[in-house]
Design a protein around this motif. Structure first.
Motif, mmCIF file in Angstrom:
data_model
loop_
_atom_site.group_PDB
_atom_site.id
_atom_site.type_symbol
_atom_site.label_atom_id
_atom_site.label_comp_id
_atom_site.label_asym_id
_atom_site.label_seq_id
_atom_site.Cartn_x
_atom_site.Cartn_y
_atom_site.Cartn_z
ATOM 1 N N GLU A 1 53.996 47.519 15.842
ATOM 2 C CA GLU A 1 53.758 46.053 15.858
ATOM 3 C C GLU A 1 53.320 45.591 17.253
ATOM 4 O O GLU A 1 52.312 44.894 17.408
ATOM 5 C CB GLU A 1 55.054 45.322 15.494
ATOM 6 N N VAL B 1 45.448 40.853 7.026
ATOM 7 C CA VAL B 1 46.142 41.499 8.159
ATOM 8 C C VAL B 1 45.521 42.877 8.391
ATOM 9 O O VAL B 1 45.179 43.581 7.445
ATOM 10 C CB VAL B 1 47.653 41.636 7.854
ATOM 11 N N GLU C 1 46.381 39.448 2.596
ATOM 12 C CA GLU C 1 46.896 38.551 3.639
ATOM 13 C C GLU C 1 45.979 38.509 4.860
ATOM 14 O O GLU C 1 46.290 37.850 5.856
ATOM 15 C CB GLU C 1 48.303 38.999 4.047
ATOM 16 N N LEU D 1 47.708 44.158 2.668
ATOM 17 C CA LEU D 1 47.084 43.828 3.955
ATOM 18 C C LEU D 1 45.787 43.044 3.733
ATOM 19 O O LEU D 1 45.545 42.024 4.386
ATOM 20 C CB LEU D 1 46.798 45.113 4.747
ATOM 21 N N THR E 1 46.198 41.579 14.152
ATOM 22 C CA THR E 1 47.280 41.060 13.302
ATOM 23 C C THR E 1 48.029 42.231 12.662
ATOM 24 O O THR E 1 47.436 43.282 12.394
ATOM 25 C CB THR E 1 46.685 40.191 12.166
ATOM 26 N N SER E 2 49.324 42.050 12.455
ATOM 27 C CA SER E 2 50.102 43.124 11.820
ATOM 28 C C SER E 2 51.237 42.518 11.002
ATOM 29 O O SER E 2 51.574 41.345 11.179
ATOM 30 C CB SER E 2 50.698 44.064 12.881
ATOM 31 N N ARG E 3 51.758 43.310 10.106
ATOM 32 C CA ARG E 3 52.951 42.889 9.363
ATOM 33 C C ARG E 3 53.700 44.145 8.939
ATOM 34 O O ARG E 3 53.107 45.235 8.818
ATOM 35 C CB ARG E 3 52.624 42.041 8.154
#
Ligand code: HGY
Ligand code: MN
Ligand code: MN
Length: 423
Positions: free
Chosen positions: A341, A204, A202, A199, A350-352
């Motif tokens: 999400e 995120v 990136e 995280l 932001t998320s992943r």
């Protein structure tokens, strides 16, 4: 009730209070399972739960569950449960586990303060011995809670220091009256630090955790012959130390052969008599193998077994192996993963999606109810280390997303997102 306001200061103060029970190198903390440090953390939690007016239950393996029904229109329905663990590894940080428990308290406090009504009650749990460092396997309390390990077997477990789980539970006064297995909640959602670099790397904020990789822990006891380091010809040695080191080097090799996301760790290695001028007669070591792919994990275990057989023959030593933990990979409930999400997006975060490299109590709860996890970033991916750290802004984001996800699930009509509710 999306958008309840959480009090980040209260969250950080409670994390600091827990860490201060046995502080380590600034930020860190040591609360090994069932030690006096663990008891002190549990006592704090019981106080906080009492202040919140929760119905507090302690079960036969020491799991603590606080239930908030005051805001529920249908208080007898199975609750939406959140939580994590208060125990730490010996070189622990202040966020691993504690964040999930403190965040659960904060969500309940924020919901109560907002006057929010939910259909279902909300519960927060602190599971016994999630880490497994002192008493294997890890996730012991949640595994007993879901019926994956018999209570008697858990209570009879002997730790690396020779202590027995049942005795230690009695000694710290946390062998509770509530029966195990425990009642299945409507759903379980755990907030946890990522404990890895993805995280942060990136940029995120929120991890919508898709599942947890499989775990295989083995203890190997190598028996050779202790002998004089100076007079014993190399060809006549039965060197348990060299055998252990050969296995450790072989683990690194087998991991690269299996490839993919395979990881392997020799975390414990103890030689006896552990003296500069004595060929080691005995070595005790652990091998931790993990993979998100069950077939690949079995391949790694097979290669380890072949390695052990080969080293035993070459070094003319005996090697006994004992399984300390074995959990298959787990996938979380798609509806909850998607909800994490969409909730993050709804809050402009932001998320992943990502799988968890670490084991968690959610891995066990997924056996009995729809389950998911929310990750927040770990600075430089560091964890199981006093330097473990998560930015305040990320803590806030995680607790707020948890609050929204819990609120949504607490409004669920029966029978709920996937499986039946209480057993
Ligand atoms: O070992 C683990 O992954 C967890 O921290 N118990
Ligand atoms: Mn943890
Ligand atoms: Mn941990």
């Amino acid at each position: 009730m999306a958008g309840v306001r959480i009090d980040l200061t209260r969250v950080e103060e409670r994390l600091a209070e827990l860490a201060a029970l046995h502080p380590l190198d600034g930020l860190g903390s040591c609360r090994l399972a069932l030690t006096d440090d663990d008891r002190a953390g549990r006592d704090l939690l019981i106080t906080w739960m009492g202040d919140l007016g929760l119905d507090v239950g302690i079960d036969a393996i020491g799991n603590i569950v606080g239930r908030w029904s005051a805001g529920a229109d249908e208080p007898d329905l199975p609750p939406v449960m959140t939580g994590s663990h208060l125990d730490t590894v010996a070189t622990g940080g202040r966020f691993d586990g504690a964040l999930g428990v403190v965040a659960g308290l904060e969500v309940i406090e924020a919901l109560a303060a907002s006057g929010a009504r939910t259909r279902r009650p909300v519960a927060v749990a602190a599971f016994t011995n999630e880490e497994g460092s002192r008493f294997a396997p890890d996730m012991m309390g949640s595994l007993v809670y879901v019926g994956g390990l018999a209570l008697e077997v858990a209570l009879d477990t002997v730790g690396i220091d020779g202590a027995r789980v049942g005795h230690e539970l009695d000694r710290i006064g946390y062998r509770g009256a509530r029966p195990v297995p425990g009642p299945a909640p409507h759903a379980f959602v755990e907030l946890h630090i990522e404990q890895g670099p993805v995280l942060e790397h990136e940029g995120v904020t929120i991890g919508a955790v898709t599942g947890v990789q499989g775990i295989s822990w083995q203890e190997l006891v190598v028996t050779g012959q202790s002998n004089h380091a100076g007079t014993t010809p190399m060809a006549l040695r039965r060197d348990a130390g060299h055998a252990a080191v050969a296995i450790a080097a072989g683990v690194r090799e087998l991991v690269s052969v299996v490839g993919g996301r395979q990881v392997g760790t020799v975390g414990r290695l103890h030689l006896e008599p552990n003296l500069v001028n004595v060929v080691a007669g005995r070595a005790t070591m652990t091998v931790d193998l993990r993979n998100i792919d069950e077939a690949a994990l079995r391949e790694a275990e097979k290669r380890l077994s072949e390695l052990v057989t080969e080293v035993a023959a070459t070094e003319r030593v005996e090697i006994a192996s004992r399984s300390l933990a074995r959990f298959e990979p787990v996938e979380f409930d798609e509806r909850i993963v998607s909800l994490v999400e969409s909730t993050a997006t709804g809050r402009g975060l932001t998320s992943r999606r990502l799988a968890s490299g670490a084991g968690h109590d959610a891995q066990m709860m997924a056996r009995v109810c729809p389950t998911g996890m929310i990750f927040v970033p770990s600075r430089q991916g560091i964890s199981h280390n006093p330097a473990e750290f998560t930015e305040p802004g990320h803590l806030r984001a995680g607790v707020e997303v948890l609050a929204d996800v819990i609120s949504t699930l607490a409004a669920d009509p029966d029978p709920g997102p996937g499986r039946a509710g209480a057993r």
